[in-house]
Structures are given as C-alpha cells and as structure tokens.
Write a protein that holds these residues in place. Structure first.
Motif, PDB file in Angstrom:
ATOM      1  N   VAL A  26       0.862  -1.189   0.000  1.00  0.00           N
ATOM      2  CA  VAL A  26       0.000   0.000   0.000  1.00  0.00           C
ATOM      3  C   VAL A  26       0.891   1.229   0.000  1.00  0.00           C
ATOM      4  CG1 VAL A  26      -1.827   1.243   1.227  1.00  0.00           C
ATOM      5  CG2 VAL A  26      -1.757  -1.255   1.287  1.00  0.00           C
ATOM      6  N   TRP A  27       0.498   2.232  -0.764  1.00  0.00           N
ATOM      7  CA  TRP A  27       1.256   3.484  -0.836  1.00  0.00           C
ATOM      8  C   TRP A  27       0.330   4.643  -0.496  1.00  0.00           C
ATOM      9  CZ3 TRP A  27       3.742   5.878  -5.906  1.00  0.00           C
ATOM     10  CH2 TRP A  27       4.459   7.030  -5.542  1.00  0.00           C
ATOM     11  N   SER A  28       0.657   5.362   0.582  1.00  0.00           N
ATOM     12  CA  SER A  28      -0.069   6.589   0.941  1.00  0.00           C
ATOM     13  C   SER A  28       0.792   7.766   0.488  1.00  0.00           C
ATOM     14  CB  SER A  28      -0.322   6.647   2.450  1.00  0.00           C
ATOM     15  OG  SER A  28      -0.924   7.872   2.800  1.00  0.00           O
ATOM     16  N   ALA A  29       0.500   8.290  -0.693  1.00  0.00           N
ATOM     17  CA  ALA A  29       1.277   9.398  -1.251  1.00  0.00           C
ATOM     18  C   ALA A  29       0.770  10.718  -0.680  1.00  0.00           C
ATOM     19  CB  ALA A  29       1.179   9.402  -2.783  1.00  0.00           C
ATOM     20  N   TYR A  41       3.628   2.083   2.630  1.00  0.00           N
ATOM     21  CA  TYR A  41       4.662   3.072   2.351  1.00  0.00           C
ATOM     22  C   TYR A  41       3.996   4.450   2.367  1.00  0.00           C
ATOM     23  CZ  TYR A  41       7.107  -1.082   0.744  1.00  0.00           C
ATOM     24  OH  TYR A  41       7.686  -2.315   0.677  1.00  0.00           O
ATOM     25  N   ALA A  42       4.437   5.309   3.270  1.00  0.00           N
ATOM     26  CA  ALA A  42       3.844   6.646   3.426  1.00  0.00           C
ATOM     27  C   ALA A  42       4.911   7.683   3.084  1.00  0.00           C
ATOM     28  CB  ALA A  42       3.336   6.847   4.848  1.00  0.00           C
ATOM     29  N   THR A  43       4.620   8.532   2.110  1.00  0.00           N
ATOM     30  CA  THR A  43       5.629   9.480   1.617  1.00  0.00           C
ATOM     31  C   THR A  43       5.077  10.890   1.576  1.00  0.00           C
ATOM     32  OG1 THR A  43       4.999   9.163  -0.702  1.00  0.00           O
ATOM     33  CG2 THR A  43       6.679   7.681   0.199  1.00  0.00           C
ATOM     34  N   ASP A  77       7.491  16.999   2.934  1.00  0.00           N
ATOM     35  CA  ASP A  77       7.659  17.858   4.110  1.00  0.00           C
ATOM     36  C   ASP A  77       8.296  17.047   5.239  1.00  0.00           C
ATOM     37  OD1 ASP A  77       7.516  19.609   6.181  1.00  0.00           O
ATOM     38  OD2 ASP A  77       5.415  20.140   5.901  1.00  0.00           O
ATOM     39  N   GLU A  78       9.579  17.321   5.526  1.00  0.00           N
ATOM     40  CA  GLU A  78      10.302  16.554   6.539  1.00  0.00           C
ATOM     41  C   GLU A  78       9.712  16.759   7.940  1.00  0.00           C
ATOM     42  OE1 GLU A  78      12.357  14.280   6.373  1.00  0.00           O
ATOM     43  OE2 GLU A  78      13.452  14.372   4.483  1.00  0.00           O
ATOM     44  N   SER A  79       9.277  17.982   8.237  1.00  0.00           N
ATOM     45  CA  SER A  79       8.714  18.227   9.569  1.00  0.00           C
ATOM     46  C   SER A  79       7.424  17.435   9.769  1.00  0.00           C
ATOM     47  CB  SER A  79       8.458  19.721   9.767  1.00  0.00           C
ATOM     48  OG  SER A  79       7.509  20.208   8.828  1.00  0.00           O
ATOM     49  N   ARG A 101      10.763  10.444   2.566  1.00  0.00           N
ATOM     50  CA  ARG A 101      10.569  11.633   1.729  1.00  0.00           C
ATOM     51  C   ARG A 101      10.495  11.210   0.269  1.00  0.00           C
ATOM     52  NH1 ARG A 101      12.443  15.553  -1.436  1.00  0.00           N
ATOM     53  NH2 ARG A 101      11.922  17.724  -0.938  1.00  0.00           N
ATOM     54  N   HIS A 102       9.523  11.744  -0.460  1.00  0.00           N
ATOM     55  CA  HIS A 102       9.338  11.371  -1.859  1.00  0.00           C
ATOM     56  C   HIS A 102       8.596  12.492  -2.574  1.00  0.00           C
ATOM     57  CE1 HIS A 102       7.408   9.419  -5.344  1.00  0.00           C
ATOM     58  NE2 HIS A 102       8.441   8.595  -5.328  1.00  0.00           N
ATOM     59  N   ASP A 103       9.137  12.886  -3.732  1.00  0.00           N
ATOM     60  CA  ASP A 103       8.504  13.891  -4.585  1.00  0.00           C
ATOM     61  C   ASP A 103       7.738  13.159  -5.685  1.00  0.00           C
ATOM     62  OD1 ASP A 103       7.971  15.831  -6.639  1.00  0.00           O
ATOM     63  OD2 ASP A 103       9.433  17.140  -5.678  1.00  0.00           O
ATOM     64  N   LEU A 104       6.437  13.396  -5.779  1.00  0.00           N
ATOM     65  CA  LEU A 104       5.605  12.668  -6.743  1.00  0.00           C
ATOM     66  C   LEU A 104       6.065  12.853  -8.180  1.00  0.00           C
ATOM     67  CD1 LEU A 104       2.005  13.342  -5.366  1.00  0.00           C
ATOM     68  CD2 LEU A 104       3.417  11.308  -5.073  1.00  0.00           C
ATOM     69  N   ILE A 105       6.671  14.007  -8.480  1.00  0.00           N
ATOM     70  CA  ILE A 105       7.048  14.308  -9.867  1.00  0.00           C
ATOM     71  C   ILE A 105       8.519  14.007 -10.123  1.00  0.00           C
ATOM     72  CG2 ILE A 105       7.036  16.089 -11.637  1.00  0.00           C
ATOM     73  CD1 ILE A 105       4.285  15.215 -10.591  1.00  0.00           C
ATOM     74  N   GLN A 106       9.390  14.308  -9.174  1.00  0.00           N
ATOM     75  CA  GLN A 106      10.827  14.194  -9.407  1.00  0.00           C
ATOM     76  C   GLN A 106      11.368  12.798  -9.117  1.00  0.00           C
ATOM     77  OE1 GLN A 106      12.396  16.712 -10.805  1.00  0.00           O
ATOM     78  NE2 GLN A 106      10.553  17.982 -10.698  1.00  0.00           N
ATOM     79  N   ASP A 107      10.813  12.093  -8.134  1.00  0.00           N
ATOM     80  CA  ASP A 107      11.361  10.805  -7.707  1.00  0.00           C
ATOM     81  C   ASP A 107      10.668   9.645  -8.405  1.00  0.00           C
ATOM     82  OD1 ASP A 107      13.026  12.183  -5.989  1.00  0.00           O
ATOM     83  OD2 ASP A 107      11.577  12.112  -4.337  1.00  0.00           O
TER      84      ASP A 107
END
Length: 616
Positions: A115-118, A149-151, A154-156, A204-210
């Motif tokens: 499961v991916w929670s984007a 997998y939760a991405t 925003d690091e904070s 941390r994951h960028d939907l467009i860049q990663d």
C-alpha cells in the motif's frame, strides 16, 4: 491511434517575479513548485508577504535570500497539511466494506499486500489505511503480509508521522473501539500501537521528481493532485498507473475526478473516487458496415431498373475485367458514363482514382473473399462525399462470373462522427473546467480550514493572554487596595504629625525665650520665632546649619562643652549664663539652659537649648 486537439481553460499568465521566486526555491532549496497551479501559489505567497509586510514579490524574494528562517515559514504555508483520521468517513466505509475485500480476494493466498499513501502529510491517512487492513485481515495476517509506504516532501510533517503521537481531540472522528484497540497511552496524548507502527514505513518522496514505488496494490493520494496544473497531474497519474500492480486500486480526494484519464484508470466507485488500473486499453471508433445486394446479374428490365436506381454507386465487371454495368449513382458521382461500358476497367480513371483498385479487383477475379478498402473522399467543397469501397466476386457455383465494386455512401455517418467528436471535445473541456473549479474550491476550503485553525490557535493564545491579564488586573486591584489602605494609614499619620507639629509650634510660641533644638551632630533642627527676633536669623537660614558655626551675637562656642556633656549622657541638664549682643547691637545677658532629648527607648536624639534675655 490519433488524438484530437484538446481545448483547455487558460490560466492567467503569472508575473515574472513569481517565476523567479519559484526558480529560486527549486535551485537553492530543492523544492520544485513549478508544477503547481499559479492561482493557488500566488494566493499563498501573497498571504506570507502580508505577514512579513512586503508589497512586491521581488522585495519578498530579497527577504527570503537574507533570512534563512523565512523559507521554513513559506514552505509550511505552501504545503497545506490539512488531514485527519478517516477524513470523508463514507469513502473509507466503502473502501473497507467493498473495495478492500474484493482486492484481497483477487490476490493469491498469503501474497504480500503493498500500500502506498502518497502525500501523507503528518501520517493520519497512512495509519487509517493500516487500521482498516488490520481490521479486515486480522493482526497476524496484517503483520505478515502488509507494508504501508507513506511518503511526503515535508520533513517536519514526516517527523510528526514517524512519532505516531496524536492528541485525543484529533481522534474524535474515530470509532472509540478502534482507538482502544490500535492506540496506546492515556491522558491527552495517544500513540499508535507498535503492531501497526512496524508495518508503516515513512520516507521523503517527490511525486514528480522521484521514481514511483512499484507493485502497489492500493494507492491513496487524496487532495494533493488538485494543487497541480493539468500537465503535472497527467505526469503524476502516469506514475501512479506504473506503480499499481494489475487490478490495483487508486483512491483520490473528493475534489479529484480523473475525467480525462480513462485510458489509465476505470472508475470503481466514482462518487467516492475509487478507480482501478486499466490493464487493457480499448479504443472505440464508430464503424459502418457496407450495404450490398445479393442476387444474380440478369438482363431483365426489373433487374436493370433496380440496379440503375440503387442509391450507392456500383460498377460490375465481367470475368475479363471489362466494364459491364454502371448505375445512375456511379455516373453522377464517379465520373463514368454509359459509353465506358465495354471498355477494359483498368483503362478508366475510376480504377485508380479516388483509390487504386487494381489489386482488389484481381484478387476478386481469382475467387478471393470480399474486400473492404476503407474510407475514401470524392469531390470537394459542397460536393465532397465519403465512401466505404467494397470489392466482391460474382460467382455461380464454383466459377467467377465477374466483379462487383460498390461505393457505400458514409457521408452522413462521417458528419455524425465529426459532430460526435466535437461534442466529446466540448464535453471534455467542460469536464476539465468543472474539475478545475472543484479543485480550486477544495483548495480554497482547505486554505480556509488552515486559516481557521490558525485563528483558533491565535484565539486560544489571546484567551490565555486575556486570562493572564485578568489575573494581573486582579493582582493589581489587590495591590491597589493595599496601597489605598497604606495611603489611608499614611494620611492619618500625616494628620497626626500635623497635629503634633501644630501643638509643638504652639508650645514654642508660648515660650518667652528662644528655643533651639540640635541633633547629636549639633546641627540645628528647630529655630523658633523668638530666636529669630533675638538673633536676626530666619529659621530657614539656621535649620540644617551647624549650631557652633552660626554667626550671631551669641558666643555659641562657649556652649560647646555644655552641649557635649548633655549629648554624651554625662549630664541631663546644664545651666549657664553668657554675655551676648542681640540683633539690635545691645549687650544682653542670656540665661542658657541645655537639656538632653531622648526617644522612648532612652537613646539620645539631640539637645534643646533655651535662651532667655536678661538686662545687665
């Protein structure tokens, strides 16, 4: 497969300074917001500019470059982390009761569930997914099979999600039984249970860049795509399609529709924004079947009349390839005439225009199956028409008698298809505008919710400050009352001092002699009116001056020993007579009486000198 041009609603061209700001964030901070809708970005940046007191984007960019702490504030403003447990509860109910059981049933027994929670923000939706799967599968199967997998970028927010600690008020929408089963702790702060926490992985994951995460069975990305422009949304959805395993489910927010991405996803429950990955792409096009005529070619008048009056152009060749029959429609539309009958077909222009018929006719003559040659255009302008061309052999028994060429008129269907295509494009544009409006409305709602939360926080702070002020006010009021009591007491004592002073003054005035009072340092403290008359020195001139240094007609130095004897305590009272000269220059004899002054405790506080004038 060709696609028709797409009409999209145009966005207002953003100011160059805004693009410069986005480029600065991308290059120097690694935060790429260039794919976000400019209207939302400009509104959020404007709110931050208002807070910092800047009126132009260029000034704010300068401020951002010199104040490193401002980036965190702007970043937090642009990433509107509005989320909660079981947000839009009805959608989660459908997922639990219908979609998840069907998805798990389709998987091989015991196979992993990925499961991916984007765009998970502070983790509430990721833990919501974990709770649902644990409820459906049971704790043991959940621990053995499920990875969530939760991405987010925003690091904070991810730090908050990893801690897994939430205030009890944040769980108000969660079933109390679920809270008791899947949360630990007591009081106001609760922690997600270790059973669930071990199966949820944050990163941390960028939907467009990663690169997207692969082989996902269930992917949720709720109310994140609505902040992206159309092109960036399309890229993100392509990545989601790549991530999902066959039969995988995609769950979006209530403002996200996927009206223009039917080639990637098919709706499972459109109302609750549940979609399935489309594994086989099917392109639907209108097709038209040519209408032919069965029957033998005869020479009777009835047959000739029927053939001549047929609405579609038709040509008949004999077994030698010679044009044998031409109907009226072929004469009008194909440029042939009855004088061409008897001529070899391949000498006629119609054999190669509007399309090449040599090979299909030769194939039909050899007994091949009928051939449909597709759509051709005849004429131009107002006379333009479209035809489907069919070439079929005319047989009798096992022999081929000739070839029939039919031009089936599909002009009306072509126009209908064009109208349908135009209507579909207009409908698609309307859907896109509707979806964009819905997304903007949802964006505005979330911004308002974020602003309301900020105002509530500010209101709580103001309320706390008001309570502190009220406490201070009560303390000040109490202090004021105490001061008032002290003032009243001081006023009473002042009045008493005034009365004593008045009484003392009346005593001093009632004495015939001059009275001088000195302290232990022989400094004059009292100089009565009679002393002024005798020695010509005013009280304000004498008071505060050393008595032995006064320049008057009295030889004060001769009184030194008497005063010291009194002040030292050796004697209580000393009498003496001295010669003096009063303020008129007359010689007088003064009877001097020095008496010790002491307080209630017996301590010496000074001496009183009484001077009485006597004539020599």
């Amino acid at each position: 497969m060709t696609s028709s041009p797409r009409t999209t609603r145009t966005q207002p061209e953003p100011a160059p300074d805004v693009e410069a700001l986005l480029e600065h964030l991308r290059v120097h901070r690694g935060a790429d917001f260039t794919g976000y809708k400019r209207t939302s970005l400009m509104r959020l940046v404007g709110r931050r500019m208002q807070t910092t007191g800047h009126t132009s984007v260029r000034d704010y960019l300068d401020h951002l470059e010199v104040d490193p702490g401002e980036f965190a504030q702007l970043f937090d403003m642009l990433l509107i982390n509005v989320t909660s447990f079981f947000r839009d509860a009805e959608a989660w109910t459908v997922l639990r009761e219908q979609a998840l059981p069907a998805l798990l049933l389709a998987l091989p027994a015991g196979s992993p569930v990925r499961v991916w929670s984007a765009a998970c923000a502070s983790g509430e939706e990721a833990y919501t997914l974990a709770i649902l799967l644990a409820e459906v599968l049971g704790p043991e199967q959940f621990a053995a099979r499920v990875k969530v997998y939760a991405t987010d970028i925003d690091e904070s927010a991810l730090a908050t999600a990893r801690a897994g600690q939430y205030r009890r008020e944040a769980l108000s929408a969660v079933d109390p039984m679920l809270v008791e089963r899947w949360f630990e702790g007591s009081g106001d702060l609760l922690t997600i249970s270790s059973q669930l926490r071990g199966s949820v992985i944050f990163g941390r994951h960028d939907l467009i860049q990663d690169a997207p995460i692969g082989r996902i069975n269930l992917l949720t990305c709720r109310n994140a795509l609505m902040y992206l422009n159309h092109e960036t949304q399309a890229r993100a959805l392509e990545r989601f399609s790549f991530s999902l395993a066959p039969g995988g489910l995609l769950m979006l927010g209530k403002a996200e529709m996927l009206l223009t991405h039917g080639d990637l996803f098919s709706p499972v429950d459109l109302k609750h924004r549940l979609f399935a990955k489309r594994d086989v792409r099917i392109e639907l096009r209108p097709t038209f079947s040519p209408r032919g005529r069965d029957g033998e070619v005869g020479l009777t008048k009835v047959v000739e009349a029927a053939f001549a009056g047929a609405p579609d152009p038709q040509l008949v060749l004999d077994d030698q390839g010679v044009l044998s029959l031409v109907n009226e429609s072929a004469v009008r539309r194909l440029g042939v005439s009855r004088q061409d009958i008897g001529r070899p077909f391949f000498e006629l222009p119609v054999s190669y225009s509007p399309l090449e018929l040599g090979r299909p006719v030769a194939a039909a003559q050899s007994g091949a199956a009928p051939v449909e040659l597709g759509e051709v255009t005849v004429g131009s302008g107002a006379d333009e028409a479209w035809y489907d061309v069919q070439v079929a052999a005319l047989t009798a028994g096992d022999g081929v008698l000739g070839v029939q060429i039919t031009f089936v008129d599909v002009t009306r269907y072509r126009h209908l298809a064009q109208d349908l295509d135009a209507a579909n494009r207009a409908l698609e544009t309307a859907y896109e505008e509707l979806q964009s409006s819905n997304e903007e409305l949802e964006t505005t709602n979330e911004e308002l919710q974020s602003a309301i939360e900020e105002l509530e926080t500010t209101n709580e702070e103001l309320q706390s400050t008001n309570e502190e002020l009220e406490t201070m006010n009560e303390e000040l009021q109490s202090t004021n009352e105490e001061m008032q009591a002290v003032n009243d007491e001081l006023r009473e004592r002042t009045s008493e001092v005034h009365r004593v002073n008045a009484f003392l003054e009346s005593i001093l005035l009632g004495l015939d002699g001059a009275v001088v009072v000195v302290d232990t340092d022989l400094v004059v403290r009292v100089w009565n009116e009679r002393a002024e008359q005798m020695w010509g020195l005013r009280s304000y001139e004498a008071q505060g001056q050393p008595f032995l240094s006064l320049d008057i007609g009295l030889p004060v130095s001769t009184l030194r020993d008497a005063l010291l004897a009194v002040l030292s305590g050796d004697q209580h009272h000393v009498d003496a007579q001295v010669r003096a000269r009063d303020r008129f220059g007359r010689d007088v004899v003064c009877a001097v009486s020095c008496s010790r002054l002491q307080d209630a405790a017996g301590a010496v506080t000074g001496a009183m000198v009484l001077l009485e004038e006597r004539r020599p």
